[in-house]
Design an enzyme around this catalytic site. Structure first.
Site, PDB file in Angstrom:
ATOM      1  N   ASN A 110      -7.214   4.868   5.655  1.00  0.00           N
ATOM      2  CA  ASN A 110      -6.946   5.318   7.240  1.00  0.00           C
ATOM      3  C   ASN A 110      -5.722   6.428   6.801  1.00  0.00           C
ATOM      4  O   ASN A 110      -5.215   6.546   7.659  1.00  0.00           O
ATOM      5  CB  ASN A 110      -6.352   4.202   7.463  1.00  0.00           C
ATOM      6  N   LYS A 112       0.390  -3.172  -0.336  1.00  0.00           N
ATOM      7  CA  LYS A 112       0.917  -1.775  -0.159  1.00  0.00           C
ATOM      8  C   LYS A 112       1.316  -1.910  -1.225  1.00  0.00           C
ATOM      9  O   LYS A 112       2.476  -1.928  -2.097  1.00  0.00           O
ATOM     10  CB  LYS A 112       1.934  -1.700   0.582  1.00  0.00           C
ATOM     11  N   LYS A 141      -3.680  -7.770   1.478  1.00  0.00           N
ATOM     12  CA  LYS A 141      -3.797  -6.854   1.332  1.00  0.00           C
ATOM     13  C   LYS A 141      -1.870  -6.417   0.423  1.00  0.00           C
ATOM     14  O   LYS A 141      -1.264  -6.677   1.574  1.00  0.00           O
ATOM     15  CB  LYS A 141      -3.481  -5.634   2.400  1.00  0.00           C
ATOM     16  N   ASN A 198       0.182  -0.177  11.576  1.00  0.00           N
ATOM     17  CA  ASN A 198       2.011   0.428  11.082  1.00  0.00           C
ATOM     18  C   ASN A 198       2.555  -0.474  11.542  1.00  0.00           C
ATOM     19  O   ASN A 198       2.611  -1.036  13.010  1.00  0.00           O
ATOM     20  CB  ASN A 198       1.670   1.710  11.838  1.00  0.00           C
ATOM     21  N   ASP A 245      -7.195   3.141  13.968  1.00  0.00           N
ATOM     22  CA  ASP A 245      -6.055   2.280  15.178  1.00  0.00           C
ATOM     23  C   ASP A 245      -6.361   2.954  16.092  1.00  0.00           C
ATOM     24  O   ASP A 245      -6.230   3.968  16.246  1.00  0.00           O
ATOM     25  CB  ASP A 245      -5.243   3.312  13.993  1.00  0.00           C
ATOM     26  N   HIS A 278      -6.501  -0.500  11.109  1.00  0.00           N
ATOM     27  CA  HIS A 278      -5.119  -0.713  10.107  1.00  0.00           C
ATOM     28  C   HIS A 278      -3.988  -0.211  11.550  1.00  0.00           C
ATOM     29  O   HIS A 278      -4.181  -0.666  12.205  1.00  0.00           O
ATOM     30  CB  HIS A 278      -5.311   1.620  10.512  1.00  0.00           C
ATOM     31  N   ASN A 304      -2.071   4.566  -0.472  1.00  0.00           N
ATOM     32  CA  ASN A 304      -2.020   5.232   0.287  1.00  0.00           C
ATOM     33  C   ASN A 304      -1.919   7.443  -0.602  1.00  0.00           C
ATOM     34  O   ASN A 304      -1.689   7.954  -0.441  1.00  0.00           O
ATOM     35  CB  ASN A 304      -0.378   5.447   0.797  1.00  0.00           C
ATOM     36  N   GLU A 340      -8.134   0.640  -0.711  1.00  0.00           N
ATOM     37  CA  GLU A 340      -8.028   1.630   0.437  1.00  0.00           C
ATOM     38  C   GLU A 340      -7.457   2.926   0.163  1.00  0.00           C
ATOM     39  O   GLU A 340      -6.079   3.032  -0.756  1.00  0.00           O
ATOM     40  CB  GLU A 340      -6.842   0.349   1.046  1.00  0.00           C
ATOM     41  N   ASP A 399      -3.052  -0.736  -1.389  1.00  0.00           N
ATOM     42  CA  ASP A 399      -2.980   0.703  -0.837  1.00  0.00           C
ATOM     43  C   ASP A 399      -2.272   1.223  -1.554  1.00  0.00           C
ATOM     44  O   ASP A 399      -1.357   1.261  -0.840  1.00  0.00           O
ATOM     45  CB  ASP A 399      -3.491   0.199   0.925  1.00  0.00           C
TER      46      ASP A 399
HETATM   47  O1  GKR Z   1       4.682   0.347   6.665  1.00  0.00           O
HETATM   48  O2  GKR Z   1       4.889   1.519   5.396  1.00  0.00           O
HETATM   49  C1  GKR Z   1       4.011   0.715   5.802  1.00  0.00           C
HETATM   50  C2  GKR Z   1       2.461   1.127   5.360  1.00  0.00           C
HETATM   51  O3  GKR Z   1       2.280   2.276   4.687  1.00  0.00           O
HETATM   52  C3  GKR Z   1       2.029   1.956   7.078  1.00  0.00           C
HETATM   53  O4  GKR Z   1       2.881   3.557   7.117  1.00  0.00           O
HETATM   54  C4  GKR Z   1       0.671   2.954   6.583  1.00  0.00           C
HETATM   55  O5  GKR Z   1       0.634   3.987   7.378  1.00  0.00           O
HETATM   56  O6  GKR Z   1      -0.314   0.690   6.342  1.00  0.00           O
HETATM   57  C5  GKR Z   1      -0.474   2.221   6.552  1.00  0.00           C
HETATM   58  C6  GKR Z   1      -1.206   1.948   5.253  1.00  0.00           C
HETATM   59  O7  GKR Z   1      -1.965   1.059   5.296  1.00  0.00           O
HETATM   60  O8  GKR Z   1      -1.213   3.055   4.968  1.00  0.00           O
HETATM   61 MG    MG Z   2      -3.327   2.384   4.440  1.00  0.00          MG
END
Ligand code: GKR
Ligand code: MG
Length: 431
Positions: free
Chosen positions: A276, A200, A198, A329, A300, A327, A230, A253, A228
């Site tokens: 999530n 980010k 995955k 963190n 989560d 999910h 966000n 995602e 993902d």
């Molecule tokens: O750790 O930066 C991070 C993630 O962006 C996290 O804060 C997210 O809540 O991992 C998470 C996600 O899947 O959106």
């Molecule tokens: Mg996410």
């Protein structure tokens, strides 16, 4: 022998845990992130462990909650969760401007309470399991698999936190382009055996992130890939990315924010959407499921309110033909153990779970949990099957005590401003 399962003491220990400079759409991870370790002690001396978010607002709730929990029994889990309703939430905390709820969906008083209650639930299950000589998964009805699969969680990252910032160093190096992401993925595969990846996203313009996913697909043909951002993209951008990566994505995602926008994307692409962010509470399920907005919910156990609630969520997802996974963190081994126990009991878990754990060089356990072939073995030892290292806990707590407050509330945008003084959380959709 009859055991006295009454909670006689609760110990709350806020800590700061080293975190590498991982980038997301809001900024960058702080050098140290707050977590809260909950210890529930029964009258007969059994201790159970739980872990949750450690920011001030969680801590403020955990204290009165702990007072109310004393005198209850660790096997009174349903009424324990109800205790959460009795704890007043300062409303100014709910939509806190520095909250990274922007990465975890809606912020409500209930969700805050559940995030705290979940750590108590896990601690009680750990204590109960120890008292009965049974693993936590057995208390949840029993495991249906012996190992739980996790996905490599790839991040764009800097080589180090900005100069002048006190931080631990990491040896992952920078990853700011497709080659860097592929190198990171190779290391994840070699060291931990992960076979799904995955990324980010929401950090660079979509074309660059598309190129990174393409590079991953070339380097790891046939491996499940996820991206993902966000919620950083508009509906049209989400559709463009989905179109360009349709042949290689397991799912996209939270490409865009909110159930209506997710539903619009879902209606116009065959790429499954996971979340999530738009389904993070039971109240959000009806609209999202009836509109077909999401195909996979990433549970989560922290903010869904514990391991039993996670199983209830899984049952609702099964009813509606929606997939379920997990999910993550920034978290430590207590939470990874809890995630693994509950995941082992969910029959229709068809996607590898997320975990930040490999990014955490520190833990409060005597022994770190290990990934083998991308999987964590489900412990059959009593309780969670993990042991607290009190010296480690003290060390990380002393770090929290020594902090002047700057790091006690996770604020990725503030951490970013150290390197880029003009930085503000981007207005969404960013692209
Ligand atoms: O750790 O930066 C991070 C993630 O962006 C996290 O804060 C997210 O809540 O991992 C998470 C996600 O899947 O959106
Ligand atoms: Mg996410």
């Amino acid at each position: 022998m009859t055991r006295d399962l009454t909670i006689s003491e609760v110990r709350l220990t806020p800590i700061l845990v080293a975190d590498p400079p991982l980038l997301n759409t809001q900024g960058v991870h702080q050098p140290y992130t707050p977590r809260l370790i909950v210890e529930v002690v029964t009258a007969d001396g059994t201790t159970g462990l739980g872990e949750t978010y450690g920011d001030t607002k969680y801590l403020e709730l955990a204290r009165p909650f702990a007072e109310k929990a004393v005198g209850r029994r660790v096997d009174e889990l349903n009424s324990l969760l109800l205790l959460a309703d009795e704890v007043a939430v300062d409303s100014s905390r709910v939509a806190d401007a520095v909250d990274v709820g922007g990465l975890r969906g809606v912020q409500t008083a209930d969700k805050l309470r559940l995030s705290v209650a979940s750590a108590f639930e896990v601690a009680c299950l750990d204590a109960l399991g120890k008292a009965l000589g049974r693993p936590v998964h057995a208390l949840l009805g029993g495991k249906v698999r012996d190992t739980v699969e996790y996905s490599a969680y790839l991040f764009y990252k800097w080589a180090a936190h900005p100069e002048g910032v006190t931080a631990e160093t990491d040896d992952w190096g920078a990853a700011l382009d497709p080659a860097g992401i592929v190198a990171q993925a190779r290391r994840f595969k070699e060291v931990y055996g992960f076979t799904s990846f995955k990324l980010k996203g929401g950090v660079f313009p979509p074309a660059e992130e598309i190129a990174a996913v393409r590079a991953l697909a070339e380097a790891f043909p046939g491996h499940p890939l996820r991206l993902d951002p966000n919620g950083a993209w508009s509906v049209e951008t989400s559709l463009r990315v989905a179109g360009e990566l349709a042949d290689v994505l397991e799912y996209l995602e939270d490409p865009t924010l909110g159930t209506p926008a997710m539903a619009e994307v879902a209606a116009r692409t065959h790429v499954p959407l996971a979340t999530n962010m738009c389904v993070t509470t039971f109240a959000e399920i009806p609209e999202a499921f009836t509109r077909g907005a999401v195909q996979v919910v990433l549970s989560d156990h922290h903010y869904w309110g514990g391991l039993f609630n996670t199983r209830q969520l899984a049952a609702i997802c099964r009813t509606f033909g929606v997939g379920v996974s997990m999910h993550s963190n920034t978290h430590l081994g207590i939470s990874l153990a809890a995630m693994t126990h509950v995941a082992s009991t969910v029959p229709h878990l068809h996607h590898a779970c997320d975990s930040h754990y490999p990014w955490q060089s520190e833990d409060v356990l005597t022994e770190r949990l290990a990934f083998q072939d991308g999987r964590v073995a489900v412990s059959d030892r009593p309780g969670l099957g993990v042991e607290l290292d009190r010296d480690r806990l003290d060390l990380l707590h002393r770090r929290w005590l020594a902090d002047d407050g700057a790091l006690r509330d996770r604020d990725d945008a503030a951490a970013m401003r150290v390197a880029e003084p003009g930085w503000a959380v981007p207005v969404m959709p960013r692209w």
